[in-house]
Structures are given as structure tokens and as C-alpha cells.
Design a protein around this motif. Structure first.
Motif, short mmCIF file in Angstrom:
data_model
loop_
_atom_site.label_atom_id
_atom_site.label_comp_id
_atom_site.label_asym_id
_atom_site.label_seq_id
_atom_site.Cartn_x
_atom_site.Cartn_y
_atom_site.Cartn_z
N SER A 1 -39.33 -4.94 81.98
CA SER A 1 -40.20 -3.95 81.33
C SER A 1 -40.26 -2.65 82.14
CB SER A 1 -41.58 -4.52 81.07
OG SER A 1 -42.19 -4.93 82.24
N GLU A 2 -39.81 -2.70 83.39
CA GLU A 2 -39.77 -1.48 84.19
C GLU A 2 -38.50 -0.66 83.91
OE1 GLU A 2 -42.29 -3.12 88.07
OE2 GLU A 2 -40.09 -3.04 88.13
N ARG B 1 -40.23 -14.41 81.48
CA ARG B 1 -41.03 -13.19 81.61
C ARG B 1 -40.71 -12.62 82.98
NH1 ARG B 1 -44.85 -10.48 79.39
NH2 ARG B 1 -45.33 -11.94 77.73
N VAL C 1 -41.04 -8.79 85.13
CA VAL C 1 -41.53 -7.41 85.06
C VAL C 1 -40.39 -6.38 85.19
CG1 VAL C 1 -42.09 -7.13 87.51
CG2 VAL C 1 -43.38 -5.86 85.79
N GLY D 1 -43.01 -6.79 69.28
CA GLY D 1 -43.06 -6.99 70.72
C GLY D 1 -42.47 -8.28 71.22
N ASN E 1 -36.90 3.04 70.46
CA ASN E 1 -37.03 2.47 71.80
C ASN E 1 -35.69 2.20 72.45
OD1 ASN E 1 -40.05 0.47 71.22
ND2 ASN E 1 -39.82 2.58 71.85
N PRO F 1 -36.75 0.25 81.28
CA PRO F 1 -36.75 1.35 80.29
C PRO F 1 -37.37 2.63 80.82
CG PRO F 1 -37.55 -0.67 79.27
CD PRO F 1 -37.42 -0.95 80.73
N SER F 2 -38.31 2.53 81.75
CA SER F 2 -38.94 3.76 82.26
C SER F 2 -37.97 4.53 83.15
CB SER F 2 -40.22 3.44 83.02
OG SER F 2 -39.96 2.68 84.16
N SER G 1 -34.71 3.79 75.93
CA SER G 1 -34.41 2.84 77.01
C SER G 1 -33.08 3.16 77.70
CB SER G 1 -34.36 1.41 76.45
OG SER G 1 -35.62 1.00 76.00
#
Ligand SMILES: Nc1ncnc2c1ncn2[C@@H]1O[C@H](COP(=O)(O)OP(=O)(O)OP(=O)(O)O)[C@@H](O)[C@H]1O
Ligand SMILES: Nc1ncnc2c1ncn2[C@@H]1O[C@H](COP(=O)(O)OP(=O)(O)OP(=O)(O)O)[C@@H](O)[C@H]1O
Ligand SMILES: [Mg+2]
Ligand SMILES: [Mg+2]
Lengths: 257, 257
Positions: free
Chosen positions: A221-222, A216, A218, A13, A44, A224-225, A48
Motif C-alpha cells: 500500500s506504500e 496483508r 504495508v 478495495g 488508480n 503506489p505513493s 500507481s
């Protein structure tokens, strides 16, 4: 000259996949021909980019185990200008199946030879372990390994073990293996921990650490969805700008070598 | 009745070690006798309790490969009231060395029998993979697996692969294997992503999901650098209170079984 880099770190991670996808996308946006190879059974990198790992059948597994030409597994994505050799959960079996095969550590390197001239950059996304899949990637990574380092204590602590493994691979399998760079990821300027990790990594590894630090963010991390690199998802985000800067830094310092 | 739980998830960096350490510490603080077994070659559970993984020699490796009694590798920490079977990087070789051994998937289960009556809870910290080390832990985890799920898309996506592996282990190796619970970790109420992951996991897994949700809290990631569970590092922090609540929820729901 094609440059082949592995994103490796046995700590889980830390941003290996996020770096492979987004560095790849920004290199492609500069007009460079980029191939991503997903060497992780989690697949992944494959998901992604919007693919269903359970639907792909031409994967890196077939080249590692069945010696199918890697060229037959390359998928082109015209919108992202990225090529991908996907993975699927079947690859989990390769860690054990490779054990008894001849030249087991060199199979990915051999497989990549069939496509190498078609690309300027080949990026290998590794699983969070130091088994035969990651070893194959470290042998194939002729120009070095990019080590994402999350700005956390346990990720810092794991670097010793990783450098010891790199020494073993360099001694027994790939004399050219070197660290291309350490990339600090998930940096949070509000915490002392992040700042301490950055200063410790820089003082220990010096110029091997990329100037670019990935915050960091967000949006990373959004993305890939939505099945897309952050360049296509939110190019103005802090995460996107960091990977854009990293691509520039990599190309610039590659040209100086 | 001794309860044996594995913290498992092949996705890296989701909070397996953080959960094993801190859940263990709060169970011990309730007067329960707790053993942690570090089944990860990264040895993060070992170093999170202040030990130098390169100095320990009596590790889980010796019990898995050399059949040394696990009882000889148990270290007691009187301050934390926790017992630990440590790990070290040598364990990385076990993934391959186990392949040719008889009863290779049952070696941890057999090893644990020598100590099981001394403890009320045994928590197994797994590496981020689905190889023979994690398989050994899933076979030894007679009361189930606790699955930390980071509130991120890629962690959610990996759950299908994990449940498929659990089905295989249940069919071939451990018919009693069940999911004891899914624990949502690193929850950040400010992001939509976190909220979406929580609602998707709850709607898909229902009562299997612990009520307790662990928030993202920097004190949890600082504690390992001081070599102590968060109970000793910052017991009033949001992260500490969450793991305290989890220990209570686990004990309460265990008693109802
Ligand atoms: N800079 C960042 N800011 C916020 N989130 C991030 C960042 N980089 C990665 N992430 C998220 O953190 C998680 C871990 O990142 P990623 O999956 O890329 O790491 P990894 O090293 O490839 O993990 P693994 O060890 O499981 O392969 C993912 O959910 C990802 O979306
Ligand atoms: N709730 C939390 N809030 C903030 N940081 C956390 C939290 N839980 C864990 N961390 C930090 O996030 C990182 C990943 O957690 P941890 O190492 O426990 O995950 P893991 O699943 O055991 O990783 P691996 O797959 O490498 O074994 C660590 O640096 C840890 O300190
Ligand atoms: Mg990854
Ligand atoms: Mg861990």
C-alpha cells in the motif's frame, strides 16, 4: 498467443488495482510483453505507475466513446517494461454515455484488437461495480477473469453476485468467459476470519483458487505513493514475493492449457 | 429536526458500510430514532444486519423506480433499535434505468419525505461509484456527506475527485450540499503511511475532519458475519469504542449548529 485477463470484483478495495499493477510488473520482469488497461474512472492503476491522471488526455475513454485507436493511447514505461493505456475521471461519464451506443458492450474488445498482437499479456483493471465499464472488460477478457478476494466476510459474501453476473455475461455477450482464478488477498494469519475465508473459498471454488495467497503487507500500500510497482519499491517484501509467485503460477498454468 | 447524512466515497472498501451500520447503532443506543437506507446494489448494509438480500423484496429500488412509498419498505429491528430500508442486487439496474426518468436525481429525496418525520437520523450507505445512485444520495443528504477515508495512499488520492463531484452536485442539484465531516478509518498506528495520511487529511481539511479516528480492528470486520453491529458483537473492542465516540461527537457538534 496473447492472453487477456480482467481483474474484476464489484466489492470495493479488494486488491484489483494492486493485482493488476504488481502481477503485470512481475510478468514483464520475466521478459513478457505486458499491457495494462485502466478501465476505472478512479484511475488508480494510472497513478500507481506515477502518472498524473489529470494530465493524461489519451485515455481508454477516447477509444470507448470517440473510437480513437487504442494504439494511440498506449504509453510505454521503459523502466518498468510495462505499457499502459491510462484512465482519467472523464471515464466516469462513459457508464452513461455507452448506454445509447451501438455495440456498447463490445467497444473495449474491438479497441483492443488494434494492439493485441504486440503483447503477451493484457490486464484490465476494473472499477468496483458491475456497470458497462466492467461488462466491457468481461467481454474483452477472452481468457478469463481474475477475481481478487479480500480475506473478509463482506468480500466473500459478494462472490455470489459476481458469479451471477459472470453467468449473464457468458450467456448474452461472451460465451468464452470463464474464471481464470480467484486470488486471496490481504491475508492476515493472525485472524480466524482470514483463515475461515480461505477455507470457504477453497472448498467452494476448488482448483479455481490460485495456490498463491497474497498476505496483508504495508509495502504494497506504500508503493503506489512512490508511483512504482512493489518489484521496484521493495522486492524483498512479503507482498512482492507473493506477486512474484503469482506471476510464476499464472505462466506455468497458462502453458499447460 | 431530522438529520440526513450520506456515507459516500467512490474509493472502494474505505468503511462506508461499516460506518453507516455502527454509527447508526450507537446513535440508536442513545435513544435516537435512526433509519439506515442501503443505496448499494451490493446490499452490504442489509446483510450486515443479518438479512438475506436475496429474500427481501421491498427495497429502495421500488421507491426509486416504481415510486412505491419508502414507508412500505422500512423494516424495524427491535433488538438493534434500528430501522432499515434494504437493498438487493436488482438495484444494480437502477444506475441505467434512472437515466431516462424525470427528476432522476431527486427520486430518493422525494421518497425520503414520506418517512422523514419519524426519525432523528437517516443514514444513506452509498456504492463505490459516482453514478446516479450516489448522486441521488448526495441530493437527499440535506445535512451533508460523511466521507470515510481509509488511511491509505489511494484513498487519499481519490479525495480530489470526490470533492470535485460534490462541487458539481452542489452547483446543479443540491445547493445545500456540504461536507459534514471526514472520518479517518482503518488507522494502524504501527505504519508511517497511516500517520502520513492522517496528517495530510487534517492539514488539508482542518476542522472538517472528525476528531474520532477509527482504528483497524478485526472485530469490525467479523461483526457482519454474525449479522450484527459491533455494539452487539463486541462492545468493548477498540472498533466499537471508536464508533461510540463518533456518535457522541456527531450529536454534540450537531447540537451546536
Ligand atoms: N495485500 C495487501 N496488503 C496491504 N494492503 C493492500 C494489499 N493489497 C492492496 N492493499 C491496499 O488496500 C487498498 C485497496 O486495494 P486496491 O486499491 O488495489 O483495491 P481495488 O479492488 O482496486 O479497489 P477499488 O475497488 O477502489 O478499485 C489500497 O490502498 C491498497 O494499497
Ligand atoms: N476499522 C476497521 N478495521 C478493520 N476492518 C474494517 C474496518 N472498517 C471496515 N473494515 C472491513 O473492511 C472491509 C471494507 O469495509 P466496508 O465494506 O465497510 O467499506 P465500504 O467503503 O462500504 O466498501 P464498498 O466500497 O465495497 O462499499 C470490510 O470487510 C469491513 O468489514
Ligand atoms: Mg482499483
Ligand atoms: Mg459498502
Amino acid at each position: 498467443m496473447t492472453r487477456i485477463y480482467a481483474m474484476a470484483n464489484q466489492k470495493g478495495g479488494v486488491g484489483k488495482t494492486t493485482t493488476a499493477i504488481n502481477l503485470g510488473a512481475y510478468l514483464a520482469a520475466r521478459g513478457l510483453r505486458v499491457l495494462l488497461v485502466d478501465v476505472d474512472p478512479q484511475a488508480n492503476a494510472t497513478s500507481s505507475l506515477g502518472l498524473d491522471k489529470n494530465q493524461v488526455s489519451a485515455t481508454v475513454y477516447r477509444s470507448l466513446i470517440d473510437e480513437v485507436s487504442l494504439a494511440d493511447s498506449v504509453l510505454q514505461n521503459p523502466r518498468f517494461k510495462l505499457a499502459l493505456v491510462p484512465s482519467n475521471p472523464q471515464l466516469a461519464g462513459a457508464e452513461v454515455e455507452l448506454v445509447g451506443l451501438l455495440g456498447r458492450e463490445y467497444r473495449l474488445l474491438r479497441a483492443i484488437q488494434t494492439v493485441v498482437t504486440r503483447f503477451d499479456y493484457i490486464l484490465l483493471d476494473c472499477p468496483p461495480s458491475l456497470g458497462l465499464l466492467t461488462i466491457n472488460a468481461l467481454v474483452a477478457a477472452q481468457h478469463g477473469v481474475i477475481i481478487p478476494v479480500q480475506c473478509e466476510y463482506l468480500a466473500l459474501e459478494g462472490l455470489t453476485q459476481l458469479t451471477q453476473t459472470l453467468d449473464l455475461v457468458r450467456k448474452h455477450l461472451n460465451p468464452k468467459l470463464r474464471i481464470r482464478g480467484l486470488l486471496l488477498t490481504m491475508y492476515d494469519p493472525r485472524t480466524n476470519l482470514s483463515q475461515q475465508v480461505v477455507s470457504q473459498v477453497r472448498s467452494h471454488f476448488g482448483d479455481l483458487v490460485f495456490q498463491t495467497v497474497v498476505p496483508r503487507n504495508v509495502r504494497l500500500s506504500e508503493a503506489p505513493s512512490y508511483g512504482e510497482p512493489v518489484l521496484f519499491f521493495d522486492p524483498k517484501s512479503a507482498g512482492a514475493l507473493a506477486y512474484q509467485a503469482l506471476a510464476g503460477e499464472l505462466v506455468r498454468t497458462d502453458d499447460q492449457r
